[in-house]
Design a protein around this motif. Sequence first.
Motif, short mmCIF file in Angstrom:
data_model
loop_
_atom_site.label_atom_id
_atom_site.label_comp_id
_atom_site.label_asym_id
_atom_site.label_seq_id
_atom_site.Cartn_x
_atom_site.Cartn_y
_atom_site.Cartn_z
N PHE A 145 0.82 -1.11 -0.05
CA PHE A 145 -0.03 -0.06 0.05
C PHE A 145 1.13 1.33 0.09
N GLN A 146 1.88 1.45 0.78
CA GLN A 146 2.90 2.36 0.96
C GLN A 146 3.34 2.63 -0.48
N GLN A 147 3.80 1.58 -1.24
CA GLN A 147 4.66 1.71 -2.61
C GLN A 147 3.58 2.63 -3.42
N LEU A 148 2.29 2.49 -3.11
CA LEU A 148 1.40 3.16 -4.13
C LEU A 148 0.86 4.23 -3.54
N GLY A 149 1.80 4.91 -2.56
CA GLY A 149 1.08 6.22 -1.96
C GLY A 149 -0.02 6.17 -1.03
N CYS A 150 -0.33 5.04 -0.39
CA CYS A 150 -1.54 4.81 0.14
C CYS A 150 -1.37 4.56 1.56
N GLU A 151 -2.18 5.24 2.28
CA GLU A 151 -2.06 5.17 3.85
C GLU A 151 -3.25 4.37 4.20
N ILE A 152 -3.44 3.78 5.54
CA ILE A 152 -4.35 2.82 5.98
C ILE A 152 -4.62 3.30 7.49
N VAL A 153 -6.09 3.22 7.79
CA VAL A 153 -6.63 3.66 9.18
C VAL A 153 -7.55 2.61 9.36
N GLY A 154 -7.61 1.88 10.52
CA GLY A 154 -8.69 0.90 10.87
C GLY A 154 -9.34 1.54 11.95
N ILE A 155 -10.95 1.43 11.81
CA ILE A 155 -11.65 2.21 12.90
C ILE A 155 -12.72 1.12 13.45
N SER A 156 -12.81 1.23 14.96
CA SER A 156 -14.01 0.26 15.43
C SER A 156 -14.66 1.24 16.58
N ARG A 157 -15.52 0.61 17.46
CA ARG A 157 -16.10 1.09 18.44
C ARG A 157 -15.30 1.00 19.68
N ASP A 158 -14.21 0.30 19.91
CA ASP A 158 -13.31 0.18 20.95
C ASP A 158 -12.58 1.24 21.40
N SER A 159 -12.25 1.23 22.63
CA SER A 159 -11.33 2.64 22.99
C SER A 159 -10.09 2.55 22.48
N VAL A 160 -9.45 3.55 22.51
CA VAL A 160 -7.96 3.90 22.16
C VAL A 160 -7.23 2.82 22.91
N GLN A 161 -7.36 2.64 24.28
CA GLN A 161 -6.81 1.72 25.15
C GLN A 161 -6.70 0.23 24.30
N SER A 162 -7.80 -0.24 24.20
CA SER A 162 -8.28 -1.52 23.68
C SER A 162 -7.40 -1.29 22.17
N HIS A 163 -7.41 -0.39 21.47
CA HIS A 163 -6.88 -0.41 20.23
C HIS A 163 -5.30 -0.60 20.45
N GLU A 164 -4.73 -0.10 21.32
CA GLU A 164 -3.30 -0.04 21.74
C GLU A 164 -2.79 -1.32 21.88
N LYS A 165 -3.65 -2.27 22.83
CA LYS A 165 -3.35 -3.66 22.98
C LYS A 165 -3.37 -4.43 21.89
N PHE A 166 -4.34 -4.35 21.08
CA PHE A 166 -4.62 -5.10 19.74
C PHE A 166 -3.50 -4.73 18.73
N LYS A 167 -3.14 -3.54 18.64
CA LYS A 167 -2.14 -2.95 17.77
C LYS A 167 -0.73 -3.71 18.02
N ALA A 168 -0.59 -3.61 19.12
CA ALA A 168 0.68 -4.25 19.95
C ALA A 168 0.75 -5.65 19.70
N LYS A 169 -0.30 -6.26 19.97
CA LYS A 169 -0.13 -7.72 19.70
C LYS A 169 -0.18 -8.21 18.25
N LEU A 170 -0.78 -7.46 17.36
CA LEU A 170 -0.44 -7.89 15.90
C LEU A 170 0.57 -7.15 15.22
N ASN A 171 1.37 -6.28 16.03
CA ASN A 171 2.25 -5.19 15.45
C ASN A 171 1.76 -4.66 14.17
N VAL A 172 0.75 -4.05 14.36
CA VAL A 172 0.01 -3.09 13.27
C VAL A 172 0.90 -1.94 13.03
N PRO A 173 1.21 -1.64 11.78
CA PRO A 173 2.16 -0.46 11.73
C PRO A 173 1.27 0.82 11.30
N PHE A 174 0.01 0.75 11.27
CA PHE A 174 -0.81 1.92 10.81
C PHE A 174 -1.71 2.14 12.01
#
Length: 151
Positions: free
Chosen positions: A53-82
């Motif tokens: 996606f980056q090579q094509l000049g595209c950024e990514i964001v994911g959205i859900s109703r979870d809290s930022v705190q929940s997102h931080e744990k999920f992001k760290a667990k999956l090693n999500v770069p966005f």
Amino acid sequence: MQIDDFELPATGNKTFKLSNARGKKLVVYFYPKDDTPGCTVEGSDFRDLYAGFQQLGCEIVGISRDSVQSHEKFKAKLNVPFDLLADEDEKVCELFGVMKLKNMYGKEVRGIDRSTFLFDEAGKIIQEWRSVKSAGHAQAVLDALKSLQEN
């Protein structure tokens, strides 16, 4: 299709504002819940294809109703770069029309319909996917982006 500008709290102690993403393509994907099987598959797939996606000049964001705190744990667990964005009051979900009644274990519950939106550099939606299955979806979005670049 044009979406009104919005602002949401994001991982990394940031605030995401749609208008600040102009100038490059953007994938906004809505998913039901952090750390659930389908959302883990989808998040991992977007992570694994992120460089493409980056090579094509595209950024990514994911959205859900979870809290930022929940997102931080999920992001760290999956090693999500966005960034993952927290829409706890469902305002942005409503803006995109992704809230719907679903059947869960015989009960009707209101939840996010797994959906993805591709924005062009001007901030206009150029493609959307609704009611998607998580497996293979990130690749389908990347393939669509590639074919847009070629045309």
